[in-house]
Every structure is written in C-alpha cells, then in structure tokens.
Design a protein around this motif. Structure first.
Motif, PDB file in Angstrom:
ATOM      1  N   GLY A  10       1.026  -1.264  -0.032  1.00 34.11           N
ATOM      2  CA  GLY A  10       0.196  -0.215  -0.068  1.00 34.11           C
ATOM      3  C   GLY A  10       0.407   1.359   0.029  1.00 34.11           C
ATOM      4  O   GLY A  10       1.490   1.717  -0.423  1.00 34.11           O
ATOM      5  N   ARG A  11       0.679   1.874   1.070  1.00 32.65           N
ATOM      6  CA  ARG A  11       0.928   3.625   1.026  1.00 32.65           C
ATOM      7  C   ARG A  11       2.393   3.362   1.142  1.00 32.65           C
ATOM      8  O   ARG A  11       3.336   4.381   0.300  1.00 32.65           O
ATOM      9  CB  ARG A  11       0.952   3.890   3.338  1.00 32.65           C
ATOM     10  N   GLY A  12       2.997   2.776   1.499  1.00 27.99           N
ATOM     11  CA  GLY A  12       4.447   2.647   1.028  1.00 27.99           C
ATOM     12  C   GLY A  12       6.276   3.988   1.936  1.00 27.99           C
ATOM     13  O   GLY A  12       6.806   4.164   1.905  1.00 27.99           O
ATOM     14  N   SER A  13       4.915   4.392   3.204  1.00 27.69           N
ATOM     15  CA  SER A  13       5.602   4.996   4.168  1.00 27.69           C
ATOM     16  C   SER A  13       7.472   4.209   4.634  1.00 27.69           C
ATOM     17  O   SER A  13       8.059   5.488   4.758  1.00 27.69           O
ATOM     18  CB  SER A  13       4.846   5.119   5.391  1.00 27.69           C
ATOM     19  N   ASN A  14       7.094   2.976   4.704  1.00 25.94           N
ATOM     20  CA  ASN A  14       8.397   2.986   5.646  1.00 25.94           C
ATOM     21  C   ASN A  14       8.912   2.135   4.518  1.00 25.94           C
ATOM     22  O   ASN A  14      10.470   2.313   4.877  1.00 25.94           O
ATOM     23  CB  ASN A  14       8.032   1.000   6.271  1.00 25.94           C
ATOM     24  N   ALA A  91       8.166  -3.959   3.757  1.00 18.90           N
ATOM     25  CA  ALA A  91       8.010  -3.386   4.213  1.00 18.90           C
ATOM     26  C   ALA A  91       5.944  -2.854   3.853  1.00 18.90           C
ATOM     27  O   ALA A  91       5.904  -2.141   4.055  1.00 18.90           O
ATOM     28  CB  ALA A  91       8.861  -2.188   3.783  1.00 18.90           C
ATOM     29  N   GLY A  92       5.222  -3.398   4.540  1.00 21.63           N
ATOM     30  CA  GLY A  92       4.241  -3.439   4.883  1.00 21.63           C
ATOM     31  C   GLY A  92       3.564  -4.715   4.019  1.00 21.63           C
ATOM     32  O   GLY A  92       2.501  -3.894   2.948  1.00 21.63           O
ATOM     33  N   LEU A  94       0.397  -7.123   3.182  1.00 24.66           N
ATOM     34  CA  LEU A  94      -0.427  -7.518   3.874  1.00 24.66           C
ATOM     35  C   LEU A  94      -0.508  -9.339   3.163  1.00 24.66           C
ATOM     36  O   LEU A  94      -1.449  -9.097   2.837  1.00 24.66           O
ATOM     37  CB  LEU A  94      -1.301  -6.749   3.713  1.00 24.66           C
ATOM     38  N   ILE A 112       8.221  -6.203   9.401  1.00 21.71           N
ATOM     39  CA  ILE A 112       8.054  -5.341  10.602  1.00 21.71           C
ATOM     40  C   ILE A 112       6.573  -5.121  10.708  1.00 21.71           C
ATOM     41  O   ILE A 112       5.691  -4.464  10.400  1.00 21.71           O
ATOM     42  CB  ILE A 112       8.243  -3.654  10.120  1.00 21.71           C
ATOM     43  N   HIS A 113       6.055  -4.801  11.908  1.00 17.22           N
ATOM     44  CA  HIS A 113       4.928  -4.887  12.429  1.00 17.22           C
ATOM     45  C   HIS A 113       4.457  -4.428  13.524  1.00 17.22           C
ATOM     46  O   HIS A 113       5.529  -3.906  14.627  1.00 17.22           O
ATOM     47  CB  HIS A 113       5.104  -6.625  12.511  1.00 17.22           C
ATOM     48  N   PRO A 114       3.246  -3.954  12.970  1.00 18.43           N
ATOM     49  CA  PRO A 114       3.367  -2.432  14.039  1.00 18.43           C
ATOM     50  C   PRO A 114       1.996  -2.940  15.526  1.00 18.43           C
ATOM     51  O   PRO A 114       1.545  -2.469  15.737  1.00 18.43           O
ATOM     52  CB  PRO A 114       1.858  -1.985  13.225  1.00 18.43           C
ATOM     53  N   LEU A 175       3.855   4.974  14.093  1.00 17.87           N
ATOM     54  CA  LEU A 175       4.443   4.624  12.304  1.00 17.87           C
ATOM     55  C   LEU A 175       6.335   5.486  12.542  1.00 17.87           C
ATOM     56  O   LEU A 175       7.363   4.941  11.886  1.00 17.87           O
ATOM     57  CB  LEU A 175       3.307   5.288  11.461  1.00 17.87           C
ATOM     58  N   GLU A 178       8.385   3.513  13.247  1.00 13.62           N
ATOM     59  CA  GLU A 178       8.725   2.059  12.550  1.00 13.62           C
ATOM     60  C   GLU A 178       9.915   2.880  11.688  1.00 13.62           C
ATOM     61  O   GLU A 178      10.647   1.969  10.982  1.00 13.62           O
ATOM     62  CB  GLU A 178       7.419   1.736  11.595  1.00 13.62           C
TER      63      GLU A 178
HETATM   64  C1  GRF Z   1       2.634  -0.508   9.331  1.00 13.88           C
HETATM   65  O1  GRF Z   1       2.394  -0.498  10.372  1.00 13.88           O
HETATM   66  C2  GRF Z   1       3.807  -2.296   8.966  1.00 13.88           C
HETATM   67  O2  GRF Z   1       4.250  -1.802  10.422  1.00 13.88           O
HETATM   68  C3  GRF Z   1       2.609  -2.881   8.822  1.00 13.88           C
HETATM   69  O3  GRF Z   1       1.809  -2.387   7.755  1.00 13.88           O
HETATM   70  C4  GRF Z   1       2.078  -0.959   7.577  1.00 13.88           C
HETATM   71  C5  GRF Z   1       2.314  -0.374   6.947  1.00 13.88           C
HETATM   72  O4  GRF Z   1       2.379   0.789   5.941  1.00 13.88           O
HETATM   73  N1  GRF Z   1       2.804  -4.185   8.525  1.00 13.88           N
HETATM   74  P1  GRF Z   1       3.609   1.689   5.131  1.00 13.88           P
HETATM   75  O5  GRF Z   1       2.509   1.011   3.890  1.00 13.88           O
HETATM   76  O6  GRF Z   1       4.820   1.196   4.907  1.00 13.88           O
HETATM   77  O7  GRF Z   1       3.185   3.548   5.667  1.00 13.88           O
END
Ligand code: GRF
Length: 216
Positions: A10-14, A91-92, A94, A112-114, A175, A178
């Motif tokens: 998804g978003r890809g912020s990590n 990295a996110g 799912l 990575i898990h929140p 986040l 993270e």
């Molecule tokens: C993050 O909270 C990560 O820990 C989880 O999914 C989310 C992904 O966010 N596994 P992003 O795509 O990196 O913004």
C-alpha cells in the motif's frame, strides 16, 4: 552490490523511510547495498510511485491473478529471485507467505509489524492495544518464520500509551518509530551485526538501548 528487495502492499511510508536513509547514510558507498527492486501485490499500491520517484525498479505480482497462495508465491519468488537479494524486506506487505518462500529466504527475509510482538499479531493492532488498555505499545522487526507475525525478533520500538490516545494518534506515533527502526535493522543486517543462526537472532556489538528504541 548487495541487493535489497522490498515487498509492499500500500502506502509505502516505510519504503520511503528506507530509501531516505539509503541516500542519507550512503548505503551504496558504505555498505555496498541498495534497494534494487520494489514488488507490490497490488498494481494500485501508492508506494510504487515512491519507488519510481527514487528510480527504483518496480514490479507487480497481483495476488488476485493467481488461483491460490502457492501459485502466487511461486510467481513472486521468480520476480524476487531475479535480483538475487541479500535481503528481502516486507515493508507493509499484507499477504501471508507460504512455506515455499519462507524457507527459501530464511534468515534473509524480515518483516515490520506495528505492535510489540508477540502481542497483537494480525490487523488493527492500535485499536486492539487501546481496547486492552495496554500502557506500552510499539513496533517489531523480526525474521519471517512460518507463522503469521511471528519469528525471531531483531529489535523493537516502544512508547507509552496516553490515557486519551486515539487510534489515529497512536498509529502515527508508532509509524514514526517504525521509520527509524526498520532502516536501522536493515543496516545492521547488511553490516553483519545481526544474523539468524540456529533459529535465534545473534547480534554483535549492539546494546539493549539500540535493540529497543524508545519514544523520545
Ligand atoms: C506499517 O504499519 C507496517 O508496520 C505494517 O503495515 C504498515 C505499512 O505502512 N506491516 P506503509 O505502507 O509502510 O506506510
């Protein structure tokens, strides 16, 4: 060059945080490593644009195009293997991976898990943490094992839950942690300071203060 392949949904912020640190910490020169490709399981994952903006190769292996997990994982494995990765970073990402991929990248695949695992595996971690009234919450980076959101823990980030925290506020603070924790773990692995041996994480020269990141 050691190749890193990042998987996103998804978003890809990590991912963005990893790419920012790759640049500022000069992973190419210092570690001989770079994010070689970003693979998404959805063609509309916004994180793909982040990768493109950074000039990183992208690929989409859409789970919807495959009749079952095994065939999806086989296709995903082919795309990942093209880059001969030293490290695969979820990295996110799912999707639950089958043993085929988990075994192939054992010791070379992290997630990575929140939440502070083993608490709150699965989805909606921040809401569940608030519902349970936990006073400490955070994020975990771990090697991927066969079970969902489980596997040898590399490092965690922790913060105090405020009495008036909302799900959104808590999610934003986790986040932000993270984004520090994940690039740090990647760097340690590439430096050989963290490795998986005999099913356990071994770290060299890293103190408790580094392996547990705390909210300022
Ligand atoms: C993050 O909270 C990560 O820990 C989880 O999914 C989310 C992904 O966010 N596994 P992003 O795509 O990196 O913004």
């Amino acid at each position: 060059m050691k190749n890193i392949v990042c998987l996103i949904s998804g978003r890809g912020s990590n991912l963005e945080a990893i790419l920012a640190v790759q640049r500022s910490a000069r992973w190419g020169e210092r570690l001989g490593a770079r994010v070689a490709a970003v693979v998404a399981n959805r063609g509309d994952a916004p994180g793909l644009d982040i990768a493109r903006r950074h000039g990183v190769d992208t690929a989409v292996v859409a789970h919807r195009d495959y009749p079952d997990r095994a065939q999806f994982d086989a296709a995903l494995g082919v795309v990942i293997d093209r880059h001969e990765p030293a490290l695969v970073v979820l990295a996110g990402f799912l999707r639950v991976l089958t043993p085929l991929l988990v075994e192939r990248y054992q010791g070379r695949m992290i997630n990575i898990h929140p939440s502070l695992l083993p608490a709150f595996g699965g989805l909606d971690t921040h809401r569940r943490a608030l519902d349970e009234g936990v006073r400490v919450h955070g994020a975990t980076v771990h090697y991927v094992s066969g079970a969902l959101d489980a596997g040898p823990i590399i490092a965690q980030a922790a913060l105090a839950v405020a009495p008036d925290d909302t799900e959104q506020a808590l999610a934003a603070r986790v986040l932000a942690l993270e984004h520090v924790l994940l690039p740090r773990c990647i760097e340690w692995i590439l430096q050989g300071r963290v490795r998986l041996e005999g099913g356990r994480v071994h770290s060299t020269g890293l103190g408790a203060d580094q392996l547990l990141l705390r909210d300022a």
